[in-house]
Design an enzyme around this catalytic site. Structure first.
Site, mmCIF file in Angstrom:
data_model
loop_
_atom_site.group_PDB
_atom_site.id
_atom_site.type_symbol
_atom_site.label_atom_id
_atom_site.label_comp_id
_atom_site.label_asym_id
_atom_site.label_seq_id
_atom_site.Cartn_x
_atom_site.Cartn_y
_atom_site.Cartn_z
ATOM 1 N N TYR A 1 4.729 -14.344 0.144
ATOM 2 C CA TYR A 1 3.673 -13.743 1.803
ATOM 3 C C TYR A 1 4.105 -14.927 2.826
ATOM 4 C CZ TYR A 1 0.994 -10.335 0.191
ATOM 5 O OH TYR A 1 0.636 -8.673 -0.284
ATOM 6 N N ASP B 1 0.690 -1.401 0.246
ATOM 7 C CA ASP B 1 -0.076 0.321 -0.034
ATOM 8 C C ASP B 1 0.822 1.826 -0.188
ATOM 9 O OD1 ASP B 1 -2.119 -1.574 0.131
ATOM 10 O OD2 ASP B 1 -2.396 -2.029 2.352
ATOM 11 N N GLN C 1 13.104 1.430 -2.177
ATOM 12 C CA GLN C 1 11.903 1.038 -3.378
ATOM 13 C C GLN C 1 13.363 1.186 -4.768
ATOM 14 O OE1 GLN C 1 9.021 3.943 -3.142
ATOM 15 N NE2 GLN C 1 7.755 1.781 -3.280
ATOM 16 N N GLY D 1 1.483 -9.814 -3.328
ATOM 17 C CA GLY D 1 0.791 -7.626 -3.298
ATOM 18 C C GLY D 1 0.330 -7.221 -5.101
ATOM 19 N N GLU D 2 1.019 -5.935 -4.866
ATOM 20 C CA GLU D 2 0.627 -4.894 -5.943
ATOM 21 C C GLU D 2 1.897 -4.393 -6.222
ATOM 22 O OE1 GLU D 2 -2.413 -1.113 -7.516
ATOM 23 O OE2 GLU D 2 -2.755 -3.360 -6.106
#
Length: 389
Positions: free
Chosen positions: A200, A19, A268, A285-286
């Site tokens: 995960y 997120d 990042q 995730g995204e």
């Protein structure tokens, strides 16, 4: 059409890094490439600091990379119309403070209010993209804005210089060796088939380690600290590793053809380089999912689990677009996400995948070119906001 010069982005961290990772990339790109005055409201500064070491977790407000970062502690607070940005984004349907909404009512013109949704390849997304939703009580309208994989969506996050920077790095073997060497990789590990692993906790990592141990060629697996920790520790204990704390950054072990090296959690920009430097990537995730696509390398996506296995539908929708003609990628993806309906011969699937690697690399290259045709999410979002303001 009225131009927009300021933007407030509200982020509640659910998936530890996905997120805030998405929101931070979007905030920086809007500020750097479009000159937008961005305020990023985030409730979890600890997770934020893991991907951006410049964050001070004790500050309520700070300036980082031309972005104002505000600690979103609760739903309280006093706001006036002059506090409201031209564009207000709630990421993934998080509820912004009620007093902020009240302040929006006093603005003229009204701000563009967007719900930036999660990424999905499902067909219904195209029909819902940019749909309006009038507030039930106030004269305000919210618009649903979807990232996606077609021109009928907002596209994907992509900085204007990312592909050029990637190409320069991937064509420079010395730069790759220096980068991985700084993370502790030895020359022999650099010459092996390199895999990054981000997943995960419930991923079947130990089973895959067994396959890789018996590989015909050497494999180096780079794992961020804290990821797949139980499987990593078990592998290292069985391999007789005794260097430092097993599973901590800097620890490593070798068994058969496989070397597992644990990396510190890196910012990042460095994570992008890791994806670029590896031959194959496992992401979750995204945020890392999108970055793996721009890396131009074949990858496996560990999708965030949802109730009633709704994530399996999302996974299949993506695979139909990305790897419809790759049996090995599809089979391993379904296995990795516990979505396969029949037992899988994992060693055989991995063998098929390795043999198909040239074709998979070309598939990844073609995918990047196709996705770039949709434009980038930040620019598309600003264009839409100016049109409806």
């Amino acid at each position: 059409m009225t131009s927009c010069t300021s933007l407030a982005l509200f982020c509640k961290v659910v998936d530890n890094f996905g997120d805030i990772g998405i929101c931070w990339r979007l905030a920086r790109q809007l500020a750097h490439e479009h000159g937008i005055e961005v305020t990023l409201w985030v409730d979890d500064l600890v997770s934020f600091k893991r991907i951006c070491p410049a964050v001070d977790i004790d500050l309520g407000q700070q300036q980082i990379n031309q972005v104002t970062v505000r600690h979103w502690r609760n739903q309280d607070g006093s706001f006036a119309p002059h506090d409201v940005a031209d564009i207000v984004i709630e990421f993934f349907a998080c509820d912004i403070p009620p007093n902020y909404i009240q302040a929006m009512l006093g603005c003229s013109p009204k701000p563009v209010w967007l719900n930036l949704e999660g990424l999905s390849a499902e067909e219904w997304v195209e029909g819902c993209h940019q749909l309006s939703s009038p507030h039930p009580s106030f004269s305000l309208t919210k618009y649903f804005y979807f990232p996606g994989f077609s021109a009928k969506t907002g596209g994907l996050l992509l900085e204007s210089d990312l592909i050029e920077r990637r190409d320069n790095f991937q064509q420079n073997t010395a730069a790759q060796a220096q980068f991985l060497g700084q993370l502790g990789a030895t020359p022999s590990e650099l010459n092996a088939f390199k895999i990054s692993l981000f997943c995960y906790p419930h991923a079947p990592v130990s089973e895959l380690f067994e396959v890789w141990k018996n590989s015909d060629t050497p494999i180096t697996c780079f794992v961020p600290e804290g990821v797949a920790s139980d499987s990593v520790k078990s592998f290292m204990q069985a391999a007789g590793a005794n260097k430092g704390n097993l599973g901590s950054a800097g620890s490593y072990a070798n068994s058969g053809a496989l070397t597992v090296r644990v990396l510190p959690f890196i910012p990042q920009e460095e994570y992008d380089k890791l994806l670029w430097a590896c031959d194959f990537n496992f992401v979750r995730g995204e945020d890392s999912f999108v970055r793996a696509q721009w890396a131009g390398r074949p990858f496996i996506w560990h999708i965030y689990p949802q109730d009633n296995n709704l994530h399996h539908k999302k996974l299949n929708a993506f695979l139909q677009r990305y790897s419809a003609n790759s049996n090995s990628i599809n089979a391993l993806s379904l296995y990795w996400n516990e979505a396969n309906s029949a037992p899988l011969d994992l060693p055989e699937v991995w063998k098929e995948l390795k043999l198909a690697l040239p074709k998979l690399n070309q598939m990844s290259t073609n995918w990047v070119a196709e996705m770039r045709q949709n434009g980038d999410l930040a620019a598309n979002l600003l264009k839409f906001s100016a049109a409806v303001r």
